[in-house]
Motif scaffolding. Structure first.
Motif, PDB file in Angstrom:
ATOM      1  N   MET A 113       0.844  -1.189   0.000  1.00 61.27           N
ATOM      2  CA  MET A 113       0.000   0.000   0.000  1.00 61.27           C
ATOM      3  C   MET A 113       0.880   1.239   0.000  1.00 61.27           C
ATOM      4  O   MET A 113       2.056   1.171   0.364  1.00 61.27           O
ATOM      5  CB  MET A 113      -0.917  -0.010   1.224  1.00 61.27           C
ATOM      6  N   PHE A 114       0.304   2.349  -0.435  1.00 62.74           N
ATOM      7  CA  PHE A 114       1.102   3.574  -0.358  1.00 62.74           C
ATOM      8  C   PHE A 114       0.232   4.807  -0.173  1.00 62.74           C
ATOM      9  O   PHE A 114      -0.932   4.821  -0.567  1.00 62.74           O
ATOM     10  CB  PHE A 114       2.032   3.701  -1.565  1.00 62.74           C
ATOM     11  N   LEU A 115       0.810   5.792   0.454  1.00 59.29           N
ATOM     12  CA  LEU A 115       0.099   7.043   0.714  1.00 59.29           C
ATOM     13  C   LEU A 115       0.157   7.880  -0.553  1.00 59.29           C
ATOM     14  O   LEU A 115       1.220   8.336  -0.961  1.00 59.29           O
ATOM     15  CB  LEU A 115       0.767   7.765   1.895  1.00 59.29           C
ATOM     16  N   GLU A 116      -1.024   8.051  -1.171  1.00 67.09           N
ATOM     17  CA  GLU A 116      -1.070   8.800  -2.434  1.00 67.09           C
ATOM     18  C   GLU A 116      -1.145  10.287  -2.182  1.00 67.09           C
ATOM     19  O   GLU A 116      -0.611  11.088  -2.941  1.00 67.09           O
ATOM     20  CB  GLU A 116      -2.327   8.413  -3.230  1.00 67.09           C
ATOM     21  N   GLN A 117      -1.870  10.608  -1.114  1.00 71.91           N
ATOM     22  CA  GLN A 117      -2.128  12.026  -0.874  1.00 71.91           C
ATOM     23  C   GLN A 117      -2.249  12.282   0.628  1.00 71.91           C
ATOM     24  O   GLN A 117      -2.753  11.439   1.370  1.00 71.91           O
ATOM     25  CB  GLN A 117      -3.440  12.381  -1.585  1.00 71.91           C
ATOM     26  N   LEU A 118      -1.731  13.412   1.052  1.00 73.91           N
ATOM     27  CA  LEU A 118      -1.818  13.789   2.474  1.00 73.91           C
ATOM     28  C   LEU A 118      -2.193  15.266   2.571  1.00 73.91           C
ATOM     29  O   LEU A 118      -1.635  16.102   1.864  1.00 73.91           O
ATOM     30  CB  LEU A 118      -0.453  13.549   3.155  1.00 73.91           C
ATOM     31  N   THR A 119      -3.149  15.547   3.437  1.00 72.78           N
ATOM     32  CA  THR A 119      -3.532  16.940   3.685  1.00 72.78           C
ATOM     33  C   THR A 119      -3.472  17.203   5.182  1.00 72.78           C
ATOM     34  O   THR A 119      -3.985  16.401   5.966  1.00 72.78           O
ATOM     35  CB  THR A 119      -4.982  17.206   3.192  1.00 72.78           C
ATOM     36  N   GLU A 169      -5.823  14.239   6.635  1.00 73.15           N
ATOM     37  CA  GLU A 169      -6.546  13.421   5.665  1.00 73.15           C
ATOM     38  C   GLU A 169      -5.549  12.742   4.747  1.00 73.15           C
ATOM     39  O   GLU A 169      -4.503  13.319   4.453  1.00 73.15           O
ATOM     40  CB  GLU A 169      -7.431  14.302   4.767  1.00 73.15           C
ATOM     41  N   GLY A 170      -5.895  11.571   4.310  1.00 69.66           N
ATOM     42  CA  GLY A 170      -4.993  10.916   3.372  1.00 69.66           C
ATOM     43  C   GLY A 170      -5.703   9.846   2.566  1.00 69.66           C
ATOM     44  O   GLY A 170      -6.712   9.284   2.994  1.00 69.66           O
ATOM     45  N   ARG A 171      -5.156   9.612   1.389  1.00 66.78           N
ATOM     46  CA  ARG A 171      -5.682   8.528   0.563  1.00 66.78           C
ATOM     47  C   ARG A 171      -4.597   7.473   0.418  1.00 66.78           C
ATOM     48  O   ARG A 171      -3.456   7.796   0.091  1.00 66.78           O
ATOM     49  CB  ARG A 171      -6.117   9.066  -0.806  1.00 66.78           C
ATOM     50  N   VAL A 172      -4.983   6.242   0.709  1.00 67.01           N
ATOM     51  CA  VAL A 172      -4.020   5.148   0.642  1.00 67.01           C
ATOM     52  C   VAL A 172      -4.381   4.233  -0.519  1.00 67.01           C
ATOM     53  O   VAL A 172      -5.512   3.730  -0.593  1.00 67.01           O
ATOM     54  CB  VAL A 172      -4.037   4.338   1.963  1.00 67.01           C
ATOM     55  N   GLY A 173      -3.437   4.055  -1.416  1.00 64.90           N
ATOM     56  CA  GLY A 173      -3.679   3.179  -2.563  1.00 64.90           C
ATOM     57  C   GLY A 173      -3.316   1.747  -2.200  1.00 64.90           C
ATOM     58  O   GLY A 173      -2.279   1.498  -1.581  1.00 64.90           O
ATOM     59  N   LYS A 174      -4.216   0.829  -2.545  1.00 68.85           N
ATOM     60  CA  LYS A 174      -3.971  -0.588  -2.257  1.00 68.85           C
ATOM     61  C   LYS A 174      -4.202  -1.395  -3.526  1.00 68.85           C
ATOM     62  O   LYS A 174      -4.680  -0.858  -4.529  1.00 68.85           O
ATOM     63  CB  LYS A 174      -4.930  -1.074  -1.173  1.00 68.85           C
ATOM     64  N   LYS A 175      -3.923  -2.694  -3.428  1.00 67.50           N
ATOM     65  CA  LYS A 175      -4.101  -3.571  -4.591  1.00 67.50           C
ATOM     66  C   LYS A 175      -5.532  -3.496  -5.118  1.00 67.50           C
ATOM     67  O   LYS A 175      -5.760  -3.452  -6.308  1.00 67.50           O
ATOM     68  CB  LYS A 175      -3.803  -5.019  -4.195  1.00 67.50           C
ATOM     69  N   ASN A 176      -6.493  -3.502  -4.165  1.00 73.17           N
ATOM     70  CA  ASN A 176      -7.893  -3.494  -4.594  1.00 73.17           C
ATOM     71  C   ASN A 176      -8.528  -2.132  -4.323  1.00 73.17           C
ATOM     72  O   ASN A 176      -9.432  -2.020  -3.512  1.00 73.17           O
ATOM     73  CB  ASN A 176      -8.702  -4.571  -3.846  1.00 73.17           C
ATOM     74  N   GLY A 177      -8.040  -1.115  -4.950  1.00 71.62           N
ATOM     75  CA  GLY A 177      -8.646   0.206  -4.790  1.00 71.62           C
ATOM     76  C   GLY A 177      -7.971   1.047  -3.727  1.00 71.62           C
ATOM     77  O   GLY A 177      -6.865   0.732  -3.289  1.00 71.62           O
ATOM     78  N   SER A 178      -8.671   2.102  -3.309  1.00 72.53           N
ATOM     79  CA  SER A 178      -8.032   2.990  -2.346  1.00 72.53           C
ATOM     80  C   SER A 178      -8.956   3.293  -1.170  1.00 72.53           C
ATOM     81  O   SER A 178     -10.163   3.094  -1.250  1.00 72.53           O
ATOM     82  CB  SER A 178      -7.586   4.281  -3.027  1.00 72.53           C
ATOM     83  N   THR A 179      -8.348   3.759  -0.075  1.00 72.02           N
ATOM     84  CA  THR A 179      -9.116   4.093   1.125  1.00 72.02           C
ATOM     85  C   THR A 179      -8.832   5.540   1.492  1.00 72.02           C
ATOM     86  O   THR A 179      -7.679   5.965   1.480  1.00 72.02           O
ATOM     87  CB  THR A 179      -8.691   3.182   2.308  1.00 72.02           C
ATOM     88  N   PHE A 180      -9.883   6.277   1.815  1.00 72.90           N
ATOM     89  CA  PHE A 180      -9.719   7.660   2.245  1.00 72.90           C
ATOM     90  C   PHE A 180      -9.871   7.711   3.766  1.00 72.90           C
ATOM     91  O   PHE A 180     -10.862   7.238   4.311  1.00 72.90           O
ATOM     92  CB  PHE A 180     -10.787   8.540   1.559  1.00 72.90           C
TER      93      PHE A 180
END
Ligand SMILES: Nc1ncnc2c1ncn2[C@@H]1O[C@H](COP(=O)(O)OP(=O)(O)OP(=O)(O)O)[C@@H](O)[C@H]1O
Length: 371
Positions: A1-7, A71-82
């Motif tokens: 998984m990886f952190l795509e975005q951070l606010t 806030e952050g969006r985490v990208g994973k194998k099956n989609g992403s989580t906010f």
């Protein structure tokens, strides 16, 4: 998984910040006290709903402000989580994909991080509290139920300690309520102890070969869980319950005399041996560092084996603390598979090949800008 975005909003010395990150090494560069650790901490808090360096959430809110938001969006194998966390003087609100979570235990575990900070170098030699925190944070990430049980345990423990104080001062003489609290405590203590046994066993299977490799085959690392009970059949919850019951019965008078709970997971510890010699007592500083590094790398593998995704690695001010050989080992282990955030005051202490492929961010007084 990886952190795509951070606010960040009103977080420590950040009034406002918004970044998009790639799934690679991100180097965060800056002078002392500019806000490098604050960014790392915010990523940790987003994942764990608590800080690794303070127990007081109010410290995280920018001075003179009422709330902080991460806030952050985490990208994973099956989609992403906010993920969203709002900290205010009234408490914290946690949202997963915009849905508020009634319990933090249902929030934690959707984003996994492994933090390696200078205080982790004390994992082996520092106080038992550091080692307990380490175990709890790690189990909590892969088992949200564990966090819930731990919180329940703390609650009952506090109540029991208060009642023991009343019995000690003779303001209360009825021991029946103590027995009720002991029964509740034992059930929770046993579940926690069982999970800790299982976790240490698993961690050890990952850490052993890693440590052997970093020590060039010279050292055999072993991790020993030290609960306050003796139990032969460590896999049996009922046996652990029995062991706690026996011990609590034996020490009841002593506990009343002292006015506090003398055994249980809040007193647990870990010990480490290298080639069967205790590291706390006999280990060199280098051996302790290697052991700490092996544990952190083991955590990465363990999380991958449990959830099928690599966690996000946070290396706060620690890379330059490791010698070239250990740095190389660490980098080889994560290269190309683990999103990594590295803070440093100077690029000089970090291997060239890391900087070459990394995104570099510069932090100056609460502002982080990509170079
Ligand atoms: N709640 C807060 N509100 C505003 N500023 C804060 C708050 N908490 C800490 N700070 C400020 O954040 C700064 C420290 O940031 P941080 O701990 O991230 O430093 P750093 O860049 O990692 O430095 P070092 O290399 O020394 O570890 C200090 O200037 C401190 O005054």
């Amino acid at each position: 998984m990886f952190l795509e975005q951070l606010t960040l909003r009103n977080y420590r010395n950040y009034e406002q910040g918004d970044w998009q990150f790639k799934n690679k090494v991100n180097v965060i560069l800056g002078e002392n006290a500019q806000g490098k650790t604050n960014v790392m901490e915010s990523i940790y808090v987003l994942a764990m709903a608590k800080s690794h360096r303070t127990t007081n959430d109010k410290d995280l809110i920018r001075w003179d402000e009422d709330y902080a938001k991460i806030e952050g969006r985490v990208g994973k194998k099956n989609g992403s989580t906010f993920l969203q966390l709002i900290l205010s003087k009234k408490g914290k609100k946690a949202r997963l994909n915009y849905i508020e979570q009634a319990k933090l235990s249902s929030y934690v575990g959707h984003m996994n991080v492994v933090m390696f900070a200078p205080e982790d170098l004390n994992l082996v030699k520092g106080s038992p509290q550091i080692r307990r925190r380490f175990i709890d944070m790690e189990i909590g990430q892969v088992s949200p139920m564990y966090m819930h049980e731990l919180a329940q345990y703390q609650k009952v423990l506090q109540q029991r300690n208060q009642y023991l104080k009343l019995l000690q001062s003779k303001k209360q003489t009825d021991e029946t309520f103590l027995d009720v609290l002991t029964e509740q405590l034992v059930q929770l203590a046993a579940k926690i102890t069982l999970k800790r046994y299982e976790f240490i066993e698993l961690l050890q299977t990952w850490a052993k070969p890693i440590h052997a490799e970093i020590s060039r085959g010279n050292e055999q690392l072993a991790i020993h869980y030290r609960p306050s009970i003796d139990v032969l059949d460590k896999q049996q919850l009922s046996r652990i319950v029995e062991a706690y019951n026996d011990k609590f019965t034996k020490i009841k008078t002593k506990e009343i005399e002292r006015g506090t709970t003398l055994i249980g997971p809040h007193r647990d510890d870990l010990s480490f041996t290298i080639n069967e010699k205790d590291v706390q007592t006999f280990g060199s500083q280098g051996q302790q560092r290697t052991a700490a590094l092996s544990l952190k790398l083991a955590e990465i593998d363990l999380i991958f084996s449990e959830i099928g995704e690599y966690p996000i690695l946070l290396l706060d001010d620690v890379l330059s603390e490791l010698d070239d050989f250990r740095q190389t080992h660490l980098l080889d282990a994560i290269q190309g598979k683990v999103q990594t955030f590295v803070t440093t005051t100077s690029i000089d202490g970090i291997e060239h090949r890391v900087i070459q492929d990394a995104d570099v961010y510069e932090v100056i007084s609460g502002q982080m800008i990509k170079r």
